[in-house]
Design a protein around this motif. Structure first.
Motif, PDB file in Angstrom:
ATOM      1  N   TYR A 130       0.868  -1.174   0.000  1.00  0.00           N
ATOM      2  CA  TYR A 130       0.000   0.000   0.000  1.00  0.00           C
ATOM      3  C   TYR A 130       0.903   1.221   0.000  1.00  0.00           C
ATOM      4  CZ  TYR A 130       0.521  -0.504   5.120  1.00  0.00           C
ATOM      5  OH  TYR A 130       1.011  -0.663   6.390  1.00  0.00           O
ATOM      6  N   PRO A 131       0.384   2.408  -0.304  1.00  0.00           N
ATOM      7  CA  PRO A 131       1.242   3.581  -0.491  1.00  0.00           C
ATOM      8  C   PRO A 131       2.245   3.783   0.645  1.00  0.00           C
ATOM      9  CG  PRO A 131      -0.993   4.105  -1.127  1.00  0.00           C
ATOM     10  CD  PRO A 131      -1.032   2.732  -0.520  1.00  0.00           C
ATOM     11  N   GLY A 132       3.504   3.853   0.276  1.00  0.00           N
ATOM     12  CA  GLY A 132       4.583   4.106   1.218  1.00  0.00           C
ATOM     13  C   GLY A 132       5.147   2.879   1.908  1.00  0.00           C
ATOM     14  N   ARG A 133       4.541   1.705   1.708  1.00  0.00           N
ATOM     15  CA  ARG A 133       5.000   0.499   2.406  1.00  0.00           C
ATOM     16  C   ARG A 133       5.191  -0.663   1.435  1.00  0.00           C
ATOM     17  NH1 ARG A 133       4.935  -0.408   7.673  1.00  0.00           N
ATOM     18  NH2 ARG A 133       6.781  -1.538   6.970  1.00  0.00           N
ATOM     19  N   THR A 134       6.184  -1.461   1.736  1.00  0.00           N
ATOM     20  CA  THR A 134       6.397  -2.716   1.035  1.00  0.00           C
ATOM     21  C   THR A 134       5.539  -3.788   1.706  1.00  0.00           C
ATOM     22  OG1 THR A 134       8.123  -4.171   0.144  1.00  0.00           O
ATOM     23  CG2 THR A 134       8.384  -3.442   2.437  1.00  0.00           C
ATOM     24  N   PHE A 154       9.523  -8.953   6.537  1.00  0.00           N
ATOM     25  CA  PHE A 154       9.477  -8.514   5.150  1.00  0.00           C
ATOM     26  C   PHE A 154       9.734  -9.668   4.188  1.00  0.00           C
ATOM     27  CE2 PHE A 154      10.721  -4.931   7.786  1.00  0.00           C
ATOM     28  CZ  PHE A 154       9.818  -3.969   7.381  1.00  0.00           C
ATOM     29  N   PHE A 155       9.323  -9.473   2.946  1.00  0.00           N
ATOM     30  CA  PHE A 155       9.506 -10.444   1.874  1.00  0.00           C
ATOM     31  C   PHE A 155      10.810 -10.159   1.131  1.00  0.00           C
ATOM     32  CE2 PHE A 155       5.099 -10.691   2.777  1.00  0.00           C
ATOM     33  CZ  PHE A 155       4.646 -11.911   2.307  1.00  0.00           C
ATOM     34  N   PRO A 156      11.579 -11.186   0.796  1.00  0.00           N
ATOM     35  CA  PRO A 156      12.787 -10.965   0.001  1.00  0.00           C
ATOM     36  C   PRO A 156      12.425 -10.568  -1.435  1.00  0.00           C
ATOM     37  CG  PRO A 156      12.415 -13.314   0.337  1.00  0.00           C
ATOM     38  CD  PRO A 156      11.378 -12.587   1.139  1.00  0.00           C
ATOM     39  N   ASN A 157      13.331  -9.854  -2.072  1.00  0.00           N
ATOM     40  CA  ASN A 157      13.233  -9.489  -3.495  1.00  0.00           C
ATOM     41  C   ASN A 157      12.017  -8.643  -3.846  1.00  0.00           C
ATOM     42  OD1 ASN A 157      15.586 -11.065  -3.998  1.00  0.00           O
ATOM     43  ND2 ASN A 157      14.290 -12.882  -3.948  1.00  0.00           N
ATOM     44  N   GLU A 158      11.521  -7.888  -2.904  1.00  0.00           N
ATOM     45  CA  GLU A 158      10.408  -6.971  -3.171  1.00  0.00           C
ATOM     46  C   GLU A 158      10.978  -5.647  -3.662  1.00  0.00           C
ATOM     47  OE1 GLU A 158       6.936  -6.676  -2.934  1.00  0.00           O
ATOM     48  OE2 GLU A 158       6.963  -8.852  -2.853  1.00  0.00           O
ATOM     49  N   PRO A 159      10.522  -5.145  -4.803  1.00  0.00           N
ATOM     50  CA  PRO A 159      11.049  -3.875  -5.319  1.00  0.00           C
ATOM     51  C   PRO A 159      10.859  -2.711  -4.356  1.00  0.00           C
ATOM     52  CG  PRO A 159       9.564  -4.913  -6.916  1.00  0.00           C
ATOM     53  CD  PRO A 159       9.528  -5.745  -5.671  1.00  0.00           C
ATOM     54  N   ALA A 162      13.541  -1.285  -0.803  1.00  0.00           N
ATOM     55  CA  ALA A 162      14.532  -0.205  -0.754  1.00  0.00           C
ATOM     56  C   ALA A 162      13.901   1.158  -0.510  1.00  0.00           C
ATOM     57  CB  ALA A 162      15.341  -0.181  -2.048  1.00  0.00           C
ATOM     58  N   ARG A 163      12.627   1.314  -0.845  1.00  0.00           N
ATOM     59  CA  ARG A 163      11.956   2.608  -0.676  1.00  0.00           C
ATOM     60  C   ARG A 163      11.162   2.712   0.617  1.00  0.00           C
ATOM     61  NH1 ARG A 163      11.682   1.996  -6.503  1.00  0.00           N
ATOM     62  NH2 ARG A 163       9.822   0.717  -6.339  1.00  0.00           N
ATOM     63  N   ASP A 164      11.033   1.622   1.350  1.00  0.00           N
ATOM     64  CA  ASP A 164      10.273   1.626   2.597  1.00  0.00           C
ATOM     65  C   ASP A 164      11.209   2.058   3.725  1.00  0.00           C
ATOM     66  OD1 ASP A 164       8.995   0.846   5.057  1.00  0.00           O
ATOM     67  OD2 ASP A 164       7.720  -0.518   3.906  1.00  0.00           O
ATOM     68  N   ARG A 165      10.909   3.149   4.385  1.00  0.00           N
ATOM     69  CA  ARG A 165      11.816   3.689   5.411  1.00  0.00           C
ATOM     70  C   ARG A 165      11.934   2.783   6.632  1.00  0.00           C
ATOM     71  NH1 ARG A 165       8.877   5.854   9.430  1.00  0.00           N
ATOM     72  NH2 ARG A 165       6.716   6.363   8.996  1.00  0.00           N
ATOM     73  N   LEU A 166      11.002   1.842   6.820  1.00  0.00           N
ATOM     74  CA  LEU A 166      11.049   0.933   7.960  1.00  0.00           C
ATOM     75  C   LEU A 166      11.726  -0.401   7.643  1.00  0.00           C
ATOM     76  CD1 LEU A 166       7.467   1.480   9.393  1.00  0.00           C
ATOM     77  CD2 LEU A 166       9.612   2.500  10.173  1.00  0.00           C
ATOM     78  N   TYR A 167      11.950  -0.685   6.385  1.00  0.00           N
ATOM     79  CA  TYR A 167      12.518  -1.972   5.965  1.00  0.00           C
ATOM     80  C   TYR A 167      13.889  -2.217   6.612  1.00  0.00           C
ATOM     81  CZ  TYR A 167      15.071  -5.251   3.065  1.00  0.00           C
ATOM     82  OH  TYR A 167      15.847  -6.285   2.637  1.00  0.00           O
TER      83      TYR A 167
END
Length: 190
Positions: A130-134, A154-159, A162-167
């Motif tokens: 959803y917006p802003g989250r992987t 988290f799931f591996p290999n999710e595009p 890298a953009r999720d600030r909590l990842y």
């Protein structure tokens, strides 16, 4: 032919309570990065705005979102010496296949206690981005007599990772495709 989620869960549940290194070799899955020579705890992350207390006691969540892609999540709750912890609380909540959280009821929410070998498992669905989250799952884990760990997996290999600030890469699940969905594995160290 790929194994099924049920066959992987059955194999996981049939494993004896071995020392972690022997158990990982038997399963051909890597050790949880946080449980090894350095004895680090699983990192904490925010609960987010959608946590609700009093989730029901249950393993099966997939009926709450029957159109979602099925996944079985499983693992151990371990201490810092990599010993399984029986009777630990494991609580999960996550978005549905459209990226929405149930804020009125308890869809895609549940809890359980680890069994005598420190094992936990849930049958659920793969949550949507959803917006802003992987893609991610929220968890609360508490060993008997200790503070609660609140974190996310988290799931591996999710595009979007890298953009999720909590990842955090330390919170990646081991993920396998099966004939009837996915099988995710993670061991919490508390």
């Amino acid at each position: 032919m790929l194994p099924t989620r049920r066959s992987l869960l059955t194999a996981f549940l049939a494993l004896p309570a071995l020392p972690l290194a022997e158990r990982a070799a038997a399963q051909r899955l890597p050790l949880t990065p946080a449980c090894g020579d350095d004895h680090d705890l699983t990192p904490a992350l925010t609960a987010g705005p959608f946590y609700k207390p009093n989730a029901p006691l249950r393993h099966e969540l997939f009926g709450d979102a029957p159109r979602g892609e099925r996944i079985t999540l499983a693992g151990y709750v371990l201490d810092t010496r990599c010993r399984p912890l029986a009777g630990s609380l494991v609580e999960i909540w996550h978005a549905d296949e459209t990226g929405a959280y149930d804020t009125r009821g308890f869809n895609l929410r549940g809890h359980q206690m680890t069994d005598e070998r420190g094992r936990w498992w849930f049958s659920t669905i793969v949550p949507a981005r959803y917006p802003g989250r992987t893609r991610h799952y929220h968890f609360r884990v508490r060993r008997p007599g200790a503070a609660i760990l609140t974190t996310q997996l988290f799931f591996p290999n999710e595009p979007q990772n890298a953009r999720d600030r909590l990842y955090m890469p330390e919170l990646l699940m081991e993920l396998r495709d099966t004939a009837d969905g996915k099988f995710g594995r993670f061991d919490f160290v508390v």
